[in-house]
Design a protein around this motif. Structure first.
Motif, PDB file in Angstrom:
ATOM      1  N   GLU A 446       1.735  -1.172  -6.382  1.00  0.00           N
ATOM      2  CA  GLU A 446       0.289  -0.740  -5.826  1.00  0.00           C
ATOM      3  C   GLU A 446       0.069   0.597  -6.316  1.00  0.00           C
ATOM      4  OE1 GLU A 446       3.037  -3.703  -3.964  1.00  0.00           O
ATOM      5  OE2 GLU A 446       3.102  -2.007  -4.727  1.00  0.00           O
ATOM      6  N   ASP A 449      -1.852   0.031  -9.790  1.00  0.00           N
ATOM      7  CA  ASP A 449      -2.760  -0.808  -9.599  1.00  0.00           C
ATOM      8  C   ASP A 449      -4.294   0.321  -9.384  1.00  0.00           C
ATOM      9  OD1 ASP A 449      -1.811  -2.764 -10.678  1.00  0.00           O
ATOM     10  OD2 ASP A 449      -1.117  -3.605  -9.217  1.00  0.00           O
ATOM     11  N   ARG A 450      -3.993   0.904  -8.686  1.00  0.00           N
ATOM     12  CA  ARG A 450      -5.119   1.727  -8.329  1.00  0.00           C
ATOM     13  C   ARG A 450      -5.784   2.818  -9.224  1.00  0.00           C
ATOM     14  NH1 ARG A 450      -2.027   1.321  -2.742  1.00  0.00           N
ATOM     15  NH2 ARG A 450      -0.963   3.517  -3.553  1.00  0.00           N
ATOM     16  N   GLN A 452      -4.837   2.242 -12.100  1.00  0.00           N
ATOM     17  CA  GLN A 452      -6.165   1.894 -13.457  1.00  0.00           C
ATOM     18  C   GLN A 452      -7.127   1.644 -12.817  1.00  0.00           C
ATOM     19  OE1 GLN A 452      -3.423  -1.497 -14.659  1.00  0.00           O
ATOM     20  NE2 GLN A 452      -5.174  -2.142 -15.909  1.00  0.00           N
ATOM     21  N   SER A 453      -7.401   0.548 -11.101  1.00  0.00           N
ATOM     22  CA  SER A 453      -8.626   0.659 -11.034  1.00  0.00           C
ATOM     23  C   SER A 453      -9.764   2.019 -11.215  1.00  0.00           C
ATOM     24  CB  SER A 453      -8.525  -0.157  -9.749  1.00  0.00           C
ATOM     25  OG  SER A 453      -9.669  -0.469  -9.090  1.00  0.00           O
ATOM     26  N   PHE A 454      -9.441   2.812 -10.801  1.00  0.00           N
ATOM     27  CA  PHE A 454     -10.364   3.970 -10.802  1.00  0.00           C
ATOM     28  C   PHE A 454     -10.703   4.979 -11.996  1.00  0.00           C
ATOM     29  CE2 PHE A 454     -11.278   8.923  -9.661  1.00  0.00           C
ATOM     30  CZ  PHE A 454     -12.592   8.519  -8.902  1.00  0.00           C
ATOM     31  N   GLY A 456      -9.327   3.136 -15.463  1.00  0.00           N
ATOM     32  CA  GLY A 456     -10.004   2.642 -16.326  1.00  0.00           C
ATOM     33  C   GLY A 456      -8.850   2.872 -17.609  1.00  0.00           C
ATOM     34  N   ASN A 458      -4.263   1.885 -17.970  1.00  0.00           N
ATOM     35  CA  ASN A 458      -3.329   1.321 -18.564  1.00  0.00           C
ATOM     36  C   ASN A 458      -2.031   2.504 -17.834  1.00  0.00           C
ATOM     37  OD1 ASN A 458      -1.664  -0.683 -17.557  1.00  0.00           O
ATOM     38  ND2 ASN A 458      -1.527  -1.641 -19.142  1.00  0.00           N
ATOM     39  N   CYS A 611      -7.646   6.940  -4.475  1.00  0.00           N
ATOM     40  CA  CYS A 611      -6.150   6.723  -5.176  1.00  0.00           C
ATOM     41  C   CYS A 611      -5.114   6.560  -3.697  1.00  0.00           C
ATOM     42  CB  CYS A 611      -6.121   7.444  -6.326  1.00  0.00           C
ATOM     43  SG  CYS A 611      -7.244   7.716  -7.235  1.00  0.00           S
TER      44      CYS A 611
END
Length: 789
Positions: A446, A449-450, A452-454, A456, A458, A611
């Motif tokens: 989790e 993932d946050r 990576q989402s914010f 960009g 990995n 984040c």
């Protein structure tokens, strides 16, 4: 002639490699009165004596009255919380906090000229107390391969060298990034962000050595790896149980909370092998009663448990509680809570068919009558707080013992309610904040993932190295670069000789520090010291004074703003150090605007809130008086875990076999009152009656006599875990009130005896409170054996 060559080989080795430990020398031990109360006027005198010693009385006193105050700066010492209501105008600090401030505010400096005049080898001959008293570091320093002296280096060149080393590693996992509790939320967030964008989760930190056990025990059971109480809960509770924790030395401001709770009617049970002064009584130096009228008695009941006899003690208490409940149905246990909030109750009860109360009592080392009195106090009260420290977390079965404590609270329904719950007393200020900011070698999906989402990119998913695994990886040359964001890695870690030899295999060690310490002297093939601002220093970025933020033991995030002019114009803050390293290392490969973070802490906080849950409106709320509380569902009776849903499990645990050979003793390491973690403020342990010496071993008088020894004898200490001989020479026996076959010594002097493989199950922390040793009269020839190790 052959013997001369052998001796010359030893001498050559010593000349080449600096001392990995404090020098083997005795000072001039004086035994004084063992105290039965803590603080009072002596604490005030000791605090201001340190300011005088550091030649900073006016400057330091000015800072003291802003430390832990609203709008001031956070104490660099322990993580005990500040009151939510009004704070004392006389000062919200303790003796050890004042000592920590004195060393930050000192006017003494460690300059390039100092390093020019003193070789690494000569400095390593000093003990940790002498090294730490040299003063504040003033400029970046570099030790080249095969160099004997640190030499000045520009900031740009320092980051260029770090980047070159990082970029030539075959894998990002060949680097490890260590963090101490001093590091702010802002720096911690950026530090882990850099490590992840660089490509590794190798983030060992000081939590791996102090309260990893607490998180490992609590997170899967109550849904959060932190305590569930607030400071106000201490003021309005029925019973406080303190187990394996010494507030008088480790968190002195805790005694004010205990005193206030006592005045409001709370009872206190203290469980510890030693009868510590801070558990027995408190003289509040800010009150007339504390100075003139004898202060406040703290512990209503003291249980002198054997080292690692805690599990037997807890199970004995549970058997007694079950008997109380049978005699007084539905008056002792909270069946509504058990039915609505827990699982596994029947299996928990059934296990006691296999336990014998008298055997458990004997294993605990505590008299049956005293245990019965404790069980009665628990049975008669509903609002119960249990506090613990490293006396539990550094035991091999520490995770299970904390879960056993939780079992008792579940029986009573004493968690998730006002005045009731668990309170792991965290050590270093902001060690809890580090973990909240994702300083963690095992980040969750989790969290990743946050990010990576914010951002960009990995981030790596493979778990990294904790402290113990990092040491082993260095020894196996799987890690080739160690970057330390604060702390004194070598003196904090176990198995000193093994760890030192592992560090020496590194290509590069980098230490971000305010003062000189032993990790600067035990180094990789190359070494860099990056000096930084302290909590009390004014931090100017682009012409504007900045503030940082920290999280205390009870989940309060608050601002911290220094007020003192830095001792050097060539210091930069830790946040900028991370950003400059990131820009130098990642170059145009980065997807993150490091320059933006470099120029503004507000920018860092703006992105933390996107984040990390709980930091909404971070910049606005952290500017509020007293800061803000992070979400804590367990505090409000909501327990959410992956395995058990909204219920807390009763945990089935085992009682360890602590059998010792006739010539073996159990040893626990501890700190003196003149010490915080690895920082040595002085050579006295005032409350335990020790003056001007650290190389002592506390023993029971019967054990001393049975061994044919006497108090004052000089002995050598040995550990044989892993079939390896570990030696700590030259210790003085001190007769003390301690359970038979148990001994206590100070760290870091006896860290050499703690095997890197002696760890806590599940948390992988060093089990420094559970070390089997042998004691022999001192042999002057012992040093030749040590040199060959």
């Amino acid at each position: 002639m052959k013997e001369d060559k052998s001796k010359k080989g030893i001498d050559d080795k010593i000349a080449k490699e600096p001392n990995a430990e404090n020098p083997y020398k005795l000072l001039d031990l004086k035994l004084t009165k063992v105290e039965t109360w803590a603080a009072g006027v002596p604490a005030v005198v000791a605090a201001f004596s340190d300011l005088i010693e550091e030649k900073t009385l006016v400057r330091g006193t000015k800072a003291l009255f802003k430390m832990n105050q609203v709008g001031g700066f956070d104490c660099p010492s322990c993580a005990w919380p500040d009151p939510d209501d009004e704070r004392s105008p006389l000062g919200e600090y303790c003796e050890n906090g004042a000592k920590a401030l004195a060393e930050e505010a000192t006017t003494k400096k460690v300059t390039a000229d100092f390093f020019k005049q003193n070789s690494v080898y000569e400095l390593a001959k000093l003990d940790d107390y002498q090294i730490g008293k040299m003063g504040r570091l003033t400029e970046p320093m570099y030790l080249p391969q095969n160099g004997t002296h640190y030499q000045p280096i520009s900031w740009d060149n320092a980051f260029e060298k770090i980047a070159k080393h990082l970029n030539k590693l075959e894998s990002p996992d060949e680097a490890a990034f260590y963090t101490s509790g001093r590091t702010s939320n802002e720096t911690s967030f950026l530090y882990q962000l850099f490590a992840k964008e660089y490509g590794t989760n190798n983030m060992p930190d000081c939590s791996n050595m102090c309260h990893e056990t607490s998180g490992s025990a609590l997170r899967p059971t109550i849904g959060i790896g932190k305590g569930t109480v607030t400071l106000d809960d201490f003021y309005d509770t029925d019973l406080i149980i303190i187990i394996g924790q010494n507030p008088g030395t480790n968190a002195p401001r805790m005694m004010s909370a205990l005193s206030r709770g006592k005045k409001n009617g709370a009872k206190i049970i203290a469980i510890n092998p030693l009868p510590e002064a801070g558990l027995m009584g408190f003289h509040n130096p800010q009150e007339v009663n504390g100075i003139l009228r004898g202060g406040v008695k703290l512990a209503d009941l003291f249980l002198p448990v054997k080292i690692n006899g805690d599990m037997a003690l807890l199970k004995a208490l549970e058997i007694m509680l079950i008997e109380f409940e049978k005699k007084n149905p539905e008056k002792v246990f909270d069946y509504d809570f058990i039915k609505e909030k827990t699982t596994g109750y029947d299996a928990f009860l059934k296990q006691f068919e296999n336990y014998n109360l008298d055997e458990l009592v004997a294993l605990s080392g505590v008299a049956k009558e005293a245990l019965y009195e404790a069980a009665e106090m628990i049975a008669l009260n509903k609002r119960i707080i249990v506090c613990w420290g490293m006396g539990l977390t550094q035991q091999p079965n520490g995770v299970e013992m904390i879960r056993e404590i939780l079992n008792i609270l579940l029986l009573k329904g004493s968690i998730g309610k006002p005045g009731a719950g668990v309170c792991p007393v965290r050590g270093h200020s902001n060690v809890q904040g580090n973990r909240t900011m994702m300083i963690d070698e095992k980040p969750t999906d989790e969290q990743l993932d946050r990010l990576q989402s914010f951002y960009g990119f990995n981030p790596p998913r493979k778990h990294g190295y904790d402290v113990v695994r990092a040491i082993k990886a260095m020894d196996e040359e799987k890690v080739k670069l160690l970057f330390c964001m604060g702390g004194n890695f070598l003196s904090a870690t176990p198995d000193t000789t093994f760890t030192a030899n592992a560090i020496r295999k590194l290509n590069l060690t980098v230490c971000v520090s305010t003062k000189l310490n032993r990790t600067h002297l035990i180094h990789g093939q190359e070494a860099i010291i990056l000096p930084t601002l302290s909590r009390s220093d004014i931090d100017i970025v682009n012409g504007e004074a900045q503030f940082i933020s920290t999280e205390n033991s009870m989940g309060v995030v608050q601002s911290s703003k220094g007020i003192l002019k830095p001792v050097s114009d060539n210091l930069i803050n830790e946040t900028q150090i991370v950003c400059k390293m990131a820009m130098a290392t990642l170059g145009n490969k980065t997807v993150i605007n490091w320059q933006r973070y470099h120029d503004s802490y507000d920018a860092v906080r703006d992105d933390i809130e996107k984040c990390i849950p709980g930091f909404e409106d971070y910049n606005a709320r952290v500017r509020q008086k007293g800061g803000f509380y992070l979400p804590n569902a367990a505090r409000h009776g909501q327990f959410i875990t992956k395995e058990f849903g909204d219920r807390v499990p009763f945990t089935l645990t085992t009682v360890p076999n602590n059998e010792l050979a006739p010539d073996e003793y159990m040893m626990a390491t501890t700190r003196t009152h003149d010490q915080f973690n690895t920082t040595i403020y002085g050579l006295d342990d005032r409350y335990r009656g020790i003056k001007n010496e650290r190389r002592v071993i506390f023993m029971n008088q019967k054990d001393i006599e049975l061994a044919g020894l006497k108090s004052g004898d000089i002995v050598d200490l040995f550990n044989y875990d892993d079939d390896i001989e570990r030696i700590a020479p030259l210790f003085i026996i001190v007769s003390y009130q301690i359970p038979e076959k148990n001994t206590v010594t100070y760290f870091p002097e006896t860290n050499v005896l703690v095997s890197v493989n002696n760890v806590v199950k599940d948390s992988n922390m060093p089990a420094s409170k559970y070390v089997k040793i042998k004691i022999k009269k001192h042999d002057p020839k012992i040093y030749e054996r040590i040199n060959r190790l």
